[in-house]
Scaffold this active site. Structure first.
Site, PDB file in Angstrom:
ATOM      1  N   GLU A  62       0.396   3.791   1.956  1.00 23.51           N
ATOM      2  CA  GLU A  62       1.065   4.142   3.287  1.00 23.51           C
ATOM      3  C   GLU A  62       2.205   3.634   3.714  1.00 23.51           C
ATOM      4  OE1 GLU A  62      -1.825   3.283   2.142  1.00 23.51           O
ATOM      5  OE2 GLU A  62      -3.625   4.240   3.245  1.00 23.51           O
ATOM      6  N   CYS A  65       0.777  -1.361   0.030  1.00 20.85           N
ATOM      7  CA  CYS A  65       0.026   0.054  -0.154  1.00 20.85           C
ATOM      8  C   CYS A  65       0.877   1.214  -0.025  1.00 20.85           C
ATOM      9  CB  CYS A  65      -0.810  -0.095   1.316  1.00 20.85           C
ATOM     10  SG  CYS A  65      -2.294  -1.195   1.208  1.00 20.85           S
TER      11      CYS A  65
HETATM   12  N1  THU Z   1      -4.389   0.817  -1.236  1.00 22.48           N
HETATM   13  C1  THU Z   1      -3.503   1.437  -0.770  1.00 22.48           C
HETATM   14  O1  THU Z   1      -2.444   1.598  -1.184  1.00 22.48           O
HETATM   15  N2  THU Z   1      -3.983   2.244   0.304  1.00 22.48           N
HETATM   16  C2  THU Z   1      -5.215   2.338   0.908  1.00 22.48           C
HETATM   17  O2  THU Z   1      -5.148   3.008   1.676  1.00 22.48           O
HETATM   18  C3  THU Z   1      -6.048   1.685   0.136  1.00 22.48           C
HETATM   19  C4  THU Z   1      -5.654   0.268  -0.627  1.00 22.48           C
HETATM   20  C5  THU Z   1      -4.034  -0.169  -2.435  1.00 22.48           C
HETATM   21  C6  THU Z   1      -3.818  -1.464  -2.390  1.00 22.48           C
HETATM   22  C7  THU Z   1      -4.017  -1.922  -3.766  1.00 22.48           C
HETATM   23  O3  THU Z   1      -2.951  -1.864  -4.676  1.00 22.48           O
HETATM   24  C8  THU Z   1      -5.160  -1.142  -4.306  1.00 22.48           C
HETATM   25  O4  THU Z   1      -5.202   0.045  -3.409  1.00 22.48           O
HETATM   26  C9  THU Z   1      -6.507  -1.609  -4.228  1.00 22.48           C
HETATM   27  O5  THU Z   1      -6.772  -2.341  -2.970  1.00 22.48           O
END
Ligand code: THU
Length: 130
Positions: free
Chosen positions: A52, A50
């Protein structure tokens, strides 16, 4: 560049061939530095990371372990909310009252504290008998 602009800019670099959902995150650490991250997916889906997590990893790699503010942005209908794992990661590297700004590309924002995002967080004291 403020955190929203930094998060929006790094979001452009997100690697998302599987979800096509780009996320950017920018945080400011206690030493005043800004660190950014974007989501990086993988064909083995659970190996993706992610935005974050990327920003937190960049902060730690640069020598800081606490942030005071983080902004997360995506092209979502409502301000994007961090997944459970990222809530625990944020809790590890910020004080409970650190500010989390959730944003959508269309300009909506919601601001809350790290502790509000993770009621009942798992904390070190729970391992006191270990
Ligand atoms: N994702 C993030 O990077 N941060 C978030 O707060 C929510 C979800 C990403 C993970 C994945 O690559 C995509 O969003 C779909 O879930």
């Amino acid at each position: 560049m403020n955190l929203t602009e930094a998060a929006k800019a790094v979001r452009e670099n997100a690697y998302t061939p599987y979800s096509n959902f780009k996320v950017g995150a920018a945080l400011i650490s206690t030493s005043g530095k800004v660190h950014v991250g974007c989501n990086v997916e993988n064909v083995a889906y659970p190996e993706g990371t992610c935005a974050e997590a990327g920003a937190i990893a960049a902060m730690v790699a640069a020598g800081d372990t606490q942030f005071t503010d983080i902004t997360v942005i995506a092209d979502s209908p409502v301000p994007v909310t961090p997944c459970g794992g990222c809530r625990q990661k944020m809790f590890e590297f910020a004080s409970p009252d650190a500010k989390v700004t959730l944003a959508s590309l269309s300009g909506e924002t919601v601001t809350m504290a790290v502790a509000d995002l993770l009621p009942g967080a798992f904390v070190k004291s729970q391992m006191d008998r270990a």
